[in-house]
Design a protein around this motif. Structure first.
Motif, PDB file in Angstrom:
ATOM      1  N   PHE A  37       0.651  -1.433   0.153  1.00 27.96           N
ATOM      2  CA  PHE A  37      -0.020  -0.138   0.216  1.00 27.96           C
ATOM      3  C   PHE A  37       0.275   1.320   0.261  1.00 27.96           C
ATOM      4  O   PHE A  37       2.322   1.526   0.773  1.00 27.96           O
ATOM      5  CB  PHE A  37      -0.945  -0.164   1.422  1.00 27.96           C
TER       6      PHE A  37
ATOM      7  N   PHE B 136      -4.727   6.394   1.825  1.00 30.70           N
ATOM      8  CA  PHE B 136      -4.410   4.798   1.379  1.00 30.70           C
ATOM      9  C   PHE B 136      -4.480   4.579  -0.548  1.00 30.70           C
ATOM     10  O   PHE B 136      -5.792   5.083   0.084  1.00 30.70           O
ATOM     11  CB  PHE B 136      -4.655   3.509   2.253  1.00 30.70           C
ATOM     12  N   GLY B 137      -3.736   4.107  -0.809  1.00 31.85           N
ATOM     13  CA  GLY B 137      -4.246   3.404  -2.088  1.00 31.85           C
ATOM     14  C   GLY B 137      -4.801   2.218  -2.230  1.00 31.85           C
ATOM     15  O   GLY B 137      -5.177   1.752  -1.008  1.00 31.85           O
TER      16      GLY B 137
ATOM     17  N   TYR C 100      -8.487   2.931  11.924  1.00 28.42           N
ATOM     18  CA  TYR C 100      -8.576   2.874  10.595  1.00 28.42           C
ATOM     19  C   TYR C 100      -9.535   1.534  10.555  1.00 28.42           C
ATOM     20  O   TYR C 100      -8.697   0.513  10.654  1.00 28.42           O
ATOM     21  CB  TYR C 100      -7.210   2.662  10.165  1.00 28.42           C
TER      22      TYR C 100
ATOM     23  N   GLN D 142     -10.227  -1.734   6.709  1.00 30.95           N
ATOM     24  CA  GLN D 142     -10.037  -1.435   5.821  1.00 30.95           C
ATOM     25  C   GLN D 142     -11.099  -2.631   5.053  1.00 30.95           C
ATOM     26  O   GLN D 142     -11.444  -3.482   6.031  1.00 30.95           O
ATOM     27  CB  GLN D 142      -8.803  -2.398   5.846  1.00 30.95           C
TER      28      GLN D 142
ATOM     29  N   ASN E 289     -11.004  -6.357  -0.267  1.00 28.52           N
ATOM     30  CA  ASN E 289      -9.815  -5.584  -1.530  1.00 28.52           C
ATOM     31  C   ASN E 289      -9.866  -4.360  -1.268  1.00 28.52           C
ATOM     32  O   ASN E 289      -9.470  -3.418  -2.108  1.00 28.52           O
ATOM     33  CB  ASN E 289     -10.876  -6.329  -2.853  1.00 28.52           C
ATOM     34  N   GLN E 290      -9.750  -3.015  -0.502  1.00 26.74           N
ATOM     35  CA  GLN E 290      -9.872  -1.783  -0.636  1.00 26.74           C
ATOM     36  C   GLN E 290      -8.422  -1.744  -0.018  1.00 26.74           C
ATOM     37  O   GLN E 290      -7.805  -2.161   0.961  1.00 26.74           O
ATOM     38  CB  GLN E 290     -10.811  -1.163  -0.113  1.00 26.74           C
ATOM     39  N   GLY E 291      -7.611  -0.670  -0.103  1.00 27.23           N
ATOM     40  CA  GLY E 291      -7.036   0.247   0.960  1.00 27.23           C
ATOM     41  C   GLY E 291      -7.367   0.348   2.125  1.00 27.23           C
ATOM     42  O   GLY E 291      -8.807   0.778   2.648  1.00 27.23           O
ATOM     43  N   LEU E 292      -7.113   1.454   3.435  1.00 28.98           N
ATOM     44  CA  LEU E 292      -7.563   1.643   4.642  1.00 28.98           C
ATOM     45  C   LEU E 292      -8.260   3.286   4.114  1.00 28.98           C
ATOM     46  O   LEU E 292      -7.090   4.231   3.887  1.00 28.98           O
ATOM     47  CB  LEU E 292      -6.373   1.480   5.675  1.00 28.98           C
TER      48      LEU E 292
ATOM     49  N   GLU F 247     -11.970  -5.546   8.330  1.00 25.76           N
ATOM     50  CA  GLU F 247     -10.641  -5.387   9.276  1.00 25.76           C
ATOM     51  C   GLU F 247     -10.804  -4.405  10.419  1.00 25.76           C
ATOM     52  O   GLU F 247     -10.421  -2.651   9.176  1.00 25.76           O
ATOM     53  CB  GLU F 247      -9.395  -6.220   8.689  1.00 25.76           C
TER      54      GLU F 247
END
Lengths: 113, 112
Positions: free
Chosen positions: A90, A104-105, B36, B38, B41-44, B88
C-alpha cells in the motif's frame, strides 16, 4: 480527483526478477509512505518520504529501494524479488503533521514464486 | 518505543449487537491514536483519531472510541452492528513523527 493511485493492481514474479511499483497522488500532500501488509502482522512501514527529494527507511526496508520522483510520485523497487516479499503493498499520502490522516491507495498484490 | 496491541484477531457479533474492538498502546509520551478500517480488497480509510482534544472521539459510521490514559487504551465501540461493518480494523499510534505504528488488526464479522 483520483486521490491515491497504484499500479499495477496484481503482479506475479519469479524469484530474482525485478519490478517497480508506482504510486501517484493528486492531493498535494508532502509526505508519502510505502507499507506492506501480511496476515497477522498488520501494516509495516517500508519507506517514507517527507518531501520531494528526501526518503527515509521504515521498519522493514531490506530488499527495497524507493524514489520520490516529484511531489506527486513515489515508486518502490524490488531489485531481486524473493518469496518473502509476497505481500500486499500500500502507498499512502498525508500532509505530514503528526496528527494528520493518511490516505491510502487500493494496493498492489504481489506474489513471488 | 511506541507500539499497539489489538486483543482478538477475530470478533464476531450479531447484527444489532454492541461492537467492541480493543486496542492498548505503549508510548513514552502522550500519543496520537487512530482507528482505520479496511473493507475487502480496498485500502485503509480513517474511522477516527485522538489528538489530545476530547477523550471521547466520534468517527464515521456511528463508531466512537475513548482515550483512557490510566488504562493505556483506545477501544473502538459501536452500539449496534450493521452487516456493512464487516471489515478489518486497525489501531495505530504516532508518537514523535507522522509515521504510524499499526496493530495487527481485528477482523469483524457480523451475522444476521
Amino acid at each position: 480527483n483520483a486521490g491515491v493511485t497504484q499500479t499495477p493492481k496484481f503482479q506475479v514474479l519469479k524469484t530474482g526478477q525485478s519490478m517497480t511499483l508506482q504510486c501517484a497522488q493528486d492531493m498535494n500532500h508532502n509526505s508519502m509512505y510505502w507499507y506492506r501488509q501480511d496476515p497477522g502482522m498488520g501494516l509495516r512501514l517500508i519507506y517514507y518520504s517527507a518531501s520531494e527529494g528526501t526518503t527515509d527507511k521504515g521498519e522493514v526496508p531490506n530488499g527495497y529501494n524507493v524514489s520520490r520522483l516529484n511531489k506527486r510520485e513515489f515508486s518502490l523497487r524490488l531489485e531481486s524479488a524473493a518469496p518473502s516479499q509476497t505481500s500486499v503493498y500500500f502507498c499512502a499520502t498525508g500532509p505530514g503533521l503528526i496528527t494528520d490522516t493518511q490516505y491510502f491507495g487500493p494496493g498492489t498484490r504481489l506474489t513471488v514464486l | 518505543a511506541q507500539s499497539v496491541t489489538q486483543l482478538g484477531s477475530h470478533v464476531s457479533v450479531s447484527e444489532g449487537a454492541l461492537v467492541l474492538l480493543r486496542c492498548n498502546y505503549s508510548s513514552s509520551v502522550p500519543p496520537y491514536l487512530f482507528w482505520y478500517v479496511q473493507y475487502p480488497n480496498q485500502g485503509l480509510q480513517l474511522l477516527l483519531k485522538y489528538t489530545s482534544a476530547a477523550t471521547l472521539v466520534k468517527g464515521i459510521n456511528g463508531f466512537e472510541a475513548e482515550f483512557k490514559k490510566s488504562e493505556t487504551s483506545f477501544h473502538l465501540t459501536k452500539p449496534s452492528a450493521h452487516m456493512s461493518d464487516a471489515a478489518e480494523y486497525f489501531c495505530a499510534v504516532s508518537e514523535w513523527t507522522d509515521k504510524l505504528i499499526f496493530g495487527t488488526g481485528t477482523r469483524l464479522q457480523v451475522f444476521p
